[in-house]
Motif scaffolding. Structure first.
Motif, mmCIF file in Angstrom:
data_model
loop_
_atom_site.group_PDB
_atom_site.id
_atom_site.type_symbol
_atom_site.label_atom_id
_atom_site.label_comp_id
_atom_site.label_asym_id
_atom_site.label_seq_id
_atom_site.Cartn_x
_atom_site.Cartn_y
_atom_site.Cartn_z
ATOM 1 N N GLU B 43 15.378 -91.032 80.481
ATOM 2 C CA GLU B 43 15.943 -90.404 79.293
ATOM 3 C C GLU B 43 14.895 -89.500 78.659
ATOM 4 N N LEU B 44 15.283 -88.289 78.304
ATOM 5 C CA LEU B 44 14.319 -87.320 77.780
ATOM 6 C C LEU B 44 14.628 -86.991 76.328
ATOM 7 N N ASP B 45 13.659 -86.421 75.644
ATOM 8 C CA ASP B 45 13.984 -85.791 74.370
ATOM 9 C C ASP B 45 13.983 -84.283 74.612
ATOM 10 N N GLU B 46 14.278 -83.545 73.581
ATOM 11 C CA GLU B 46 14.422 -82.103 73.742
ATOM 12 C C GLU B 46 13.131 -81.462 74.273
ATOM 13 N N THR B 47 11.991 -81.929 73.724
ATOM 14 C CA THR B 47 10.691 -81.376 74.127
ATOM 15 C C THR B 47 10.457 -81.561 75.623
ATOM 16 N N LEU B 48 10.656 -82.796 76.096
ATOM 17 C CA LEU B 48 10.386 -83.071 77.502
ATOM 18 C C LEU B 48 11.371 -82.350 78.407
ATOM 19 N N CYS B 49 12.596 -82.229 77.942
ATOM 20 C CA CYS B 49 13.605 -81.525 78.732
ATOM 21 C C CYS B 49 13.159 -80.075 78.925
ATOM 22 N N LYS B 50 12.663 -79.479 77.857
ATOM 23 C CA LYS B 50 12.182 -78.092 77.955
ATOM 24 C C LYS B 50 10.968 -78.002 78.878
ATOM 25 N N CYS B 51 10.087 -79.007 78.800
ATOM 26 C CA CYS B 51 8.917 -79.042 79.689
ATOM 27 C C CYS B 51 9.355 -78.962 81.138
ATOM 28 N N ILE B 52 10.331 -79.794 81.486
ATOM 29 C CA ILE B 52 10.791 -79.841 82.869
ATOM 30 C C ILE B 52 11.448 -78.516 83.242
ATOM 31 N N GLU B 53 12.245 -77.995 82.328
ATOM 32 C CA GLU B 53 12.930 -76.736 82.632
ATOM 33 C C GLU B 53 11.958 -75.584 82.823
#
Lengths: 136, 389
Positions: B43-53
């Protein structure tokens, strides 16, 4: 032990689309468990049909059950990870070499996809009654 | 493969009106060889999701006996498995209603495979970086100056940034910040902390030079410092000392100057005076301290927050060294230690010793409510342990 989660940009993989965007998958959440008939295992078997109504309500027909669900946007998205054991795959040994120290215990996870939406079926399945007895 | 006819027949049996439904139907089947262990969900938060993207790497760190954490470039998260009684299925090529073709002419079948399933996922929670180990590692082999370094030989343990990131449970940025706070210096690619006496020796050279040249503390010229002091110590160590105790700036003529930080210089001097003491008579200490700092600087007890503790209840009043970085990183253990040192604390006294334990959006007040019990003593609010003593 050091485990690294990285995504497929630096370490190309089929799962990153040509335009460089991480693939997006859909999550389906069902209450309870799915078992195959005669316990032959799930692999390779049909699960069911997924329809959407004109209004966009998902309907899942599994065996003799109908489920009504909802499509929802995940506030906290998921990353789908695949574990790569570095010792087995020669293609990954390059990665292992990059990490000094105890390189033997390095595990990599590849971000295969992101999940931002799910279809959730919260209500009890309704049985499909096939043999309605005729009026007596 | 399932056919349109079969799907229609099922609809009929289920008494669903095909006219009410969108023409596209997904036939879901499990992939060959599918099993629950193939994929993990995180499960990610917005920050980590952006990191991956954006293609950044995330790293999971921890020794076998440590609780795993996940780091991105500048943040640390606790990693925990969450179980669910629901079945989570992963569908790579399944569309949501808004993604389906809108032309309702003919019915079409989409055969989509279920790639995997799970009934647990990794949950992430933002956490404080665990940096105590960083000091422990660097203390193994402190830098004591060039001649001592030669004597020691090269077989002493040294750590590169990569080594540190492999064993310290914190993100790269958090580690770098802490290295800066510890006045660490990169020598030949490895991070080292200076042995305290050596650091004081460097600082003394600088302050004595400032004094003898009658420079202002706010305008210490780098070039002259290096020229005057290079016979005593390596130039890079002099510059490092200036960076630790001053703010670097450039004047109109492009000359580099330092604005020395009075609080930092006074604090370092106090630590030197206190380093071998258990207790120090407060008034004697204050007098000696003021005499020991460079002329023109003034000492104040609030410069010692988190470094020394004043006991106003003893007669005579005393001061003892107590450094926050020597205390446990675990909140409960920290409070236990503090209440062992002193049974009742005022908020003012305890704050410097628990400030760093506050999580995101957590206040000192909230920490005290959770880990301490308050009472009034002579009209002053004091805090003691929640455990019976």
């Amino acid at each position: 032990m050091t485990e690294r989660v990285h995504d497929s940009l630096k370490y190309p993989s089929a799962n990153r689309r040509d335009d460089g965007v991480v693939a997006e998958w859909l999550l389906m959440e069902l209450q309870g468990e799915i078992e195959s008939r005669h316990h032959i295992g799930l692999a390779g078997n049909l699960m069911g049909d997924l329809h959407y109504t004109r209004e966009g309500v998902p309907i899942l027909i599994i065996g003799h059950h109908i489920l009504y669900g909802k499509v929802s946007h995940l506030e906290r998205p998921f990353a789908v990870l695949v574990k790569h054991s570095t010792s087995k795959e020669t293609s990954e040994s390059r990665l292992q070499a990059e990490i000094p120290g105890d390189g033997n215990s390095v595990t990599n996870y590849l971000v295969t996809a992101l999940i931002k939406k799910k279809i959730i079926f919260k209500t009890r399945p309704k049985p499909i009654i096939t043999n309605v007895p005729k009026k007596l | 493969m399932r056919t349109v006819e079969e799907v229609k027949a099922t609809l009929q049996v289920a008494k669903l009106d095909a006219a009410e439904l969108q023409p596209a139907v997904h036939c879901l089947s499990f992939r060959d060889g599918v099993s629950s262990g193939d994929y993990c969900l995180m499960e990610l938060d917005e920050t980590l999701c952006k990191c991956i993207e954006s293609g950044q790497r995330l790293i999971i760190r921890g020794d076998k006996e440590e609780h795993a954490v996940l780091c991105n470039n500048d943040k640390t998260y606790d990693l925990k498995i969450a179980d669910t009684s629901n079945m989570l299925l992963f569908l790579p090529d399944c569309s949501t209603p808004d993604q389906l073709p809108s032309n309702p002419s003919t019915g079409c079948l989409i055969h989509s495979e279920i790639y995997g399933f799970a009934n647990s996922y990794w949950e992430l929670r933002r956490t404080r970086p665990k940096l105590k180990k960083l000091k422990k590692l660097l203390m193994e082999n402190q830098y004591e100056g060039p001649s001592e370094e030669k004597q020691k030989g090269s077989d002493n343990r040294k750590y590169t940034m990569e080594d540190l990131m492999d064993s310290v449970q914190a993100s790269e940025q958090e580690i770098l910040q802490q290295l800066q706070a510890m006045h660490a210096y990169k020598i030949e690619g490895c991070w080292r902390i200076l042995e305290f006496d050596y650091e004081m020796k460097l600082l003394n050279h600088v302050t004595q030079l400032v004094d003898s040249e009658s420079w202002s503390f706010s305008k210490v010229p780098l070039k002259d410092c290096l020229q005057e002091l290079e016979a005593l110590e390596p130039r890079e160590m002099i510059e490092h000392c200036l960076n630790c105790y001053g703010k670097r700036y450039t004047d109109e003529a492009e000359e580099v100057f330092y604005d020395l930080n009075e609080d930092e210089v006074c604090k370092a001097t106090a630590l030197m005076l206190l380093q071998n003491a258990v207790k120090f008579n407060l008034s004697e200490f204050q007098e000696l301290w003021q005499q020991s700092v460079p002329e023109g600087m003034s000492t104040r007890l609030d410069q010692l927050k988190g470094a020394a503790l004043v006991d106003r209840n003893s007669r005579p009043q005393v001061i003892s060294p107590l450094k926050v970085e020597d205390l446990s990183e675990n909140t409960q253990e920290r409070f236990n230690t503090l209440f062992n040192i002193r049974t009742k604390w005022t908020e003012e006294d305890i704050s410097p010793y628990i400030q760093d334990l506050c999580g995101e959006k957590q206040t000192i007040g909230a920490l005290l409510t959770k880990y301490a019990r308050s009472s009034m003593q002579n009209g002053v609010k004091v805090f003691n342990s929640r455990r019976p003593f």
